[in-house]
Design a protein around this motif. Structure first.
Motif, PDB file in Angstrom:
ATOM      1  N   SER A 149       0.838  -1.317   0.103  1.00 46.45           N
ATOM      2  CA  SER A 149      -0.073  -0.024  -0.090  1.00 46.45           C
ATOM      3  C   SER A 149       0.894   1.344  -0.190  1.00 46.45           C
ATOM      4  O   SER A 149       0.574   2.217  -0.618  1.00 46.45           O
ATOM      5  N   ALA A 150       1.881   1.038   0.822  1.00 46.39           N
ATOM      6  CA  ALA A 150       2.802   2.495   0.907  1.00 46.39           C
ATOM      7  C   ALA A 150       3.455   2.760  -0.361  1.00 46.39           C
ATOM      8  O   ALA A 150       3.626   3.717  -0.951  1.00 46.39           O
ATOM      9  N   LEU A 151       3.880   1.464  -1.023  1.00 42.15           N
ATOM     10  CA  LEU A 151       4.798   1.836  -2.259  1.00 42.15           C
ATOM     11  C   LEU A 151       3.589   2.222  -3.407  1.00 42.15           C
ATOM     12  O   LEU A 151       4.274   3.149  -4.091  1.00 42.15           O
ATOM     13  N   ALA A 152       2.435   1.979  -3.311  1.00 38.12           N
ATOM     14  CA  ALA A 152       1.602   2.374  -4.507  1.00 38.12           C
ATOM     15  C   ALA A 152       1.258   3.807  -4.066  1.00 38.12           C
ATOM     16  O   ALA A 152       1.274   4.417  -5.141  1.00 38.12           O
ATOM     17  N   GLU A 153       1.034   4.342  -2.832  1.00 33.86           N
ATOM     18  CA  GLU A 153       0.847   5.654  -2.713  1.00 33.86           C
ATOM     19  C   GLU A 153       2.009   6.559  -2.836  1.00 33.86           C
ATOM     20  O   GLU A 153       1.948   7.810  -3.319  1.00 33.86           O
ATOM     21  N   MET A 154       3.147   5.846  -3.054  1.00 38.06           N
ATOM     22  CA  MET A 154       4.379   6.776  -3.482  1.00 38.06           C
ATOM     23  C   MET A 154       4.589   6.667  -4.974  1.00 38.06           C
ATOM     24  O   MET A 154       5.753   7.327  -5.484  1.00 38.06           O
ATOM     25  N   GLY A 155       3.861   5.960  -5.779  1.00 38.49           N
ATOM     26  CA  GLY A 155       4.036   5.798  -7.105  1.00 38.49           C
ATOM     27  C   GLY A 155       4.973   4.734  -7.584  1.00 38.49           C
ATOM     28  O   GLY A 155       5.454   4.721  -8.766  1.00 38.49           O
ATOM     29  N   GLU A 156       5.621   3.856  -6.548  1.00 36.54           N
ATOM     30  CA  GLU A 156       6.676   2.905  -6.817  1.00 36.54           C
ATOM     31  C   GLU A 156       5.749   1.604  -7.266  1.00 36.54           C
ATOM     32  O   GLU A 156       5.687   0.715  -6.494  1.00 36.54           O
ATOM     33  N   LEU A 157       4.834   1.636  -8.395  1.00 35.60           N
ATOM     34  CA  LEU A 157       3.961   0.802  -8.591  1.00 35.60           C
ATOM     35  C   LEU A 157       4.530  -0.699  -9.156  1.00 35.60           C
ATOM     36  O   LEU A 157       3.894  -1.542  -9.263  1.00 35.60           O
ATOM     37  N   ASP A 158       5.866  -0.490  -9.742  1.00 34.33           N
ATOM     38  CA  ASP A 158       6.424  -1.603 -10.215  1.00 34.33           C
ATOM     39  C   ASP A 158       6.580  -2.875  -9.342  1.00 34.33           C
ATOM     40  O   ASP A 158       6.904  -3.902  -9.647  1.00 34.33           O
ATOM     41  N   GLN A 159       6.707  -2.491  -7.855  1.00 39.34           N
ATOM     42  CA  GLN A 159       7.099  -3.376  -6.996  1.00 39.34           C
ATOM     43  C   GLN A 159       5.545  -4.048  -6.193  1.00 39.34           C
ATOM     44  O   GLN A 159       5.514  -4.949  -5.588  1.00 39.34           O
ATOM     45  N   VAL A 160       4.567  -3.259  -6.585  1.00 42.16           N
ATOM     46  CA  VAL A 160       3.243  -3.571  -5.808  1.00 42.16           C
ATOM     47  C   VAL A 160       2.555  -4.845  -6.303  1.00 42.16           C
ATOM     48  O   VAL A 160       2.138  -5.887  -5.487  1.00 42.16           O
ATOM     49  N   GLY A 161       2.492  -5.073  -7.470  1.00 46.51           N
ATOM     50  CA  GLY A 161       1.629  -6.417  -8.056  1.00 46.51           C
ATOM     51  C   GLY A 161       2.182  -7.409  -7.397  1.00 46.51           C
ATOM     52  O   GLY A 161       1.730  -8.366  -6.760  1.00 46.51           O
ATOM     53  N   ARG A 162       3.707  -7.755  -7.529  1.00 48.02           N
ATOM     54  CA  ARG A 162       4.218  -8.848  -6.905  1.00 48.02           C
ATOM     55  C   ARG A 162       4.025  -9.187  -5.595  1.00 48.02           C
ATOM     56  O   ARG A 162       3.847 -10.326  -5.016  1.00 48.02           O
ATOM     57  N   ARG A 163       4.058  -8.005  -4.751  1.00 47.94           N
ATOM     58  CA  ARG A 163       3.881  -8.395  -3.366  1.00 47.94           C
ATOM     59  C   ARG A 163       2.331  -8.263  -3.007  1.00 47.94           C
ATOM     60  O   ARG A 163       2.181  -9.521  -2.227  1.00 47.94           O
ATOM     61  N   LEU A 164       1.508  -7.978  -3.775  1.00 46.46           N
ATOM     62  CA  LEU A 164       0.075  -8.311  -3.563  1.00 46.46           C
ATOM     63  C   LEU A 164      -0.524  -9.686  -3.868  1.00 46.46           C
ATOM     64  O   LEU A 164      -1.240 -10.373  -3.237  1.00 46.46           O
ATOM     65  N   ASP A 165       0.409 -10.167  -4.949  1.00 51.84           N
ATOM     66  CA  ASP A 165       0.053 -11.598  -5.522  1.00 51.84           C
ATOM     67  C   ASP A 165       0.559 -12.720  -4.365  1.00 51.84           C
ATOM     68  O   ASP A 165      -0.291 -13.616  -4.176  1.00 51.84           O
TER      69      ASP A 165
END
Length: 572
Positions: free
Chosen positions: A487-503
């Motif tokens: 969630s924090a990475l998404a809010e900071m715009g670091e979207l390339d790491q978010v999908g994998r973490r949530l998967d």
């Protein structure tokens, strides 16, 4: 021109012997482009492939502009335009240079050594593996295959060369290596080494989660215990062997036998003053009860019996039930049922004069109040619980109470107070045998409490290291960190790491039905979609999260998601 690139154990580039300063890689996409080309066969890719990997949600015009920007900054960092070639529709890394990449050197040496494996050849090749492929980029999907392949090649070398000590340094839970070392120790008459190796194995497997050594390892351990020596076998060693057999009965489906072993072993551990083994035996009993759908009844009777019989030991028994207790507490309607039971636990603990029992019962009641939206009552109960648990030296329960108090402080905007509570909890958690469970729980809160992007990234890096260190760690206890970091990475715009973490979080939540984690993952998905400017999908995700929180009887969490729905509906 000679270009040398390190991708194993870290990332660095040198051109004609001059290192590129790390500060020149401030642009993440410039560094990522060099890394991608470095690990790609022939170091060449079609520009469309790069755009799809880096900007999958963007249209071709936006992605193309972003790629041109990344190429510009990569060339600037490398100091030479022709080190990133854009010939036609392809991108190539240093096509006219003498390009040396450490991962390729390792691969070549490994292939040669494995053709005719000897300890010397395999050891020399393994020396070239300086660490995991790009360890600071764990959540880039395109690195998964090469990272896994290189790590496996390293293990293959160590195994082919029979370099068992080096293998267990990399994979502490590798049972074939551990068994080989135990057998070698026995063959040389070194009983102490065989016992030490077994204890190292059992510690790496986290027996309190039901993960124990294999039958072969336990048999070798008992063989070591049976060797006649001047020094008698300690009671601790016998207890650990008994626990291992109990786990084997659990895995074979003989729950009654496993429970009987656990009860007998816990009595021995209690008499010997072995707090960790008491907790592990209690955990084994809890797992047997969970498999037979009797955990709540067993936990309640256990708690009351120990509070009355040995009030000063009740915290050790609770430690073994910690993860199951937190899971059931978070279950659908579970916190209401456990709340009723906790009142009985409190009465029993007060009657027995058990400080730890009172503190743990109040902590559970505080959690129930927190989940039910009674924030003021939750804070009162948890504060009283933490004070009692401090007097009783019940470290795990005290950490949980501080964790919940920090959650309350965060929800009311008192970040400074939350940070102080987290710091206190971290100091206590480090002294507990349950540290791998407690520390990763606190990292999730630390992510939420961090006041700057730099601090958020620092805490996330620390949490990732903990997950890597405890590869067999408690997955439910890691969920708060996984969701908070995504969630924090998404809010900071670091979207390339978010999908994998949530998967990964979604995979774990699917294995533990009934808890709040599915709802938490949906909420994080909503934050991800909102950051991607996809408001319609964000609204859908927040609605799903709100609905699931409502079914769990968690009004505060539901209200937060409803507010997110309103914000996403307005496009803000």
């Amino acid at each position: 021109m000679r270009v040398e690139i390190q991708v194993l154990g870290g990332f660095s580039v040198s051109v004609d012997g001059v290192a590129v300063a790390p500060g020149l890689w401030r642009r993440d996409r410039a560094a990522a482009l060099v890394k991608l080309l470095a690990v790609t066969p022939q170091h060449r890719m079609h520009r469309e492939q790069v755009m799809n990997l880096f900007w999958p949600e963007a249209d071709s015009e936006v992605a193309g502009a972003a790629l041109r920007k990344a190429v510009h900054y990569a060339r600037k960092a490398l100091g030479q335009n022709d080190l990133i070639s854009t010939n036609g529709d392809s991108l190539a890394l240093a096509p006219a240079a003498d390009l040396v990449i450490d991962a390729e050197d390792f691969e070549a040496a490994a292939s040669a050594a494995l053709r005719q494996p000897t300890p010397e050849a395999c050891g020399t090749a393994a020396d070239l593996y300086r660490g995991q492929l790009l360890p600071d980029d764990l959540y880039f999907d395109w690195l998964d295959a090469p990272r896994t392949g290189l790590a496996q090649r390293h293990i293959d070398l160590l195994r082919a060369g029979r370099l068992w000590q080096r293998l267990i340094a990399v994979e502490p839970s590798d049972e074939p290596a551990q068994c080989a070392l135990m057998q070698a120790a026995l063959d040389s008459g070194n009983r102490a080494d065989a016992i030490r190796i077994f204890n190292q194995l059992r510690q790496s497997l986290h027996m309190e989660l039901g993960l124990g050594p294999s039958a072969e390892a336990v048999a070798l351990y008992e063989k070591a215990l049976a060797i006649p020596t001047v020094d008698p076998v300690s009671q601790t060693d016998r207890i650990r062997a008994s626990l291992a057999w109990g786990l084997l009965h659990l895995h074979s489906g003989d729950f009654d036998k496993a429970r009987a072993v656990a009860e007998e072993t816990r009595a021995l551990a209690m008499a010997a003053g072995l707090a960790r083994e008491v907790g592990e035996a209690s955990a084994l009993m809890g797992l047997c009860a969970m498999m037979q759908s009797r955990w709540k009844e067993v936990f309640q009777s256990e708690f009351i019996a120990w509070a009355r019989k040995t009030p000063d030991k009740v915290a050790q028994v609770f430690d073994g039930h910690l993860c199951l207790a937190e899971f059931c507490l978070c279950n659908a309607k579970g916190h209401h049922e456990i709340g009723l039971a906790a009142q009985e636990l409190l009465s029993a603990a007060e009657g027995a004069g058990s400080l730890a029992g009172r503190g743990l019962a109040l902590m559970i009641l505080g959690e129930v109040a927190l989940f039910s939206g009674q924030i003021g009552e939750a804070e009162r109960l948890l504060t009283e619980a933490e004070a009692l648990l401090a007097k009783a030296a019940a470290s795990a329960g005290r950490v949980l109470a501080l964790e919940r108090l920090a959650e309350i402080a965060l929800s009311s905007g008192r970040n400074w107070h939350a940070k102080r509570l987290i710091a206190r909890a971290e100091g206590i958690a480090a002294t507990s045998w349950l540290a791998p469970h407690l520390e990763i729980r606190l990292k999730g809160l630390s992510v939420r409490a961090a006041g700057s992007k730099e601090k958020v990234l620092e805490v996330i890096s620390e949490g990732d290291r903990l997950l890597s260190l405890h590869s067999h760690g408690c997955q439910p206890c890691s969920m708060g960190f996984r969701v908070a970091s995504a969630s924090a990475l998404a809010e900071m715009g670091e979207l390339d790491q978010v999908g994998r973490r949530l998967d990964e979080a979604e995979r774990i939540s699917a294995m533990w039905h009934g808890g709040p984690w599915v709802a938490a993952v949906w909420e994080a998905r909503g934050i991800q979609r909102r950051a991607e400017k996809n408001d319609a999908r964000a609204v859908s995700a927040f609605e799903e999260a709100a609905s699931r929180y409502a079914s769990l009887g968690r009004p505060t969490d539901e209200a937060r998601c409803r507010a997110q729905i309103a914000g996403a509906s307005r496009g803000g």
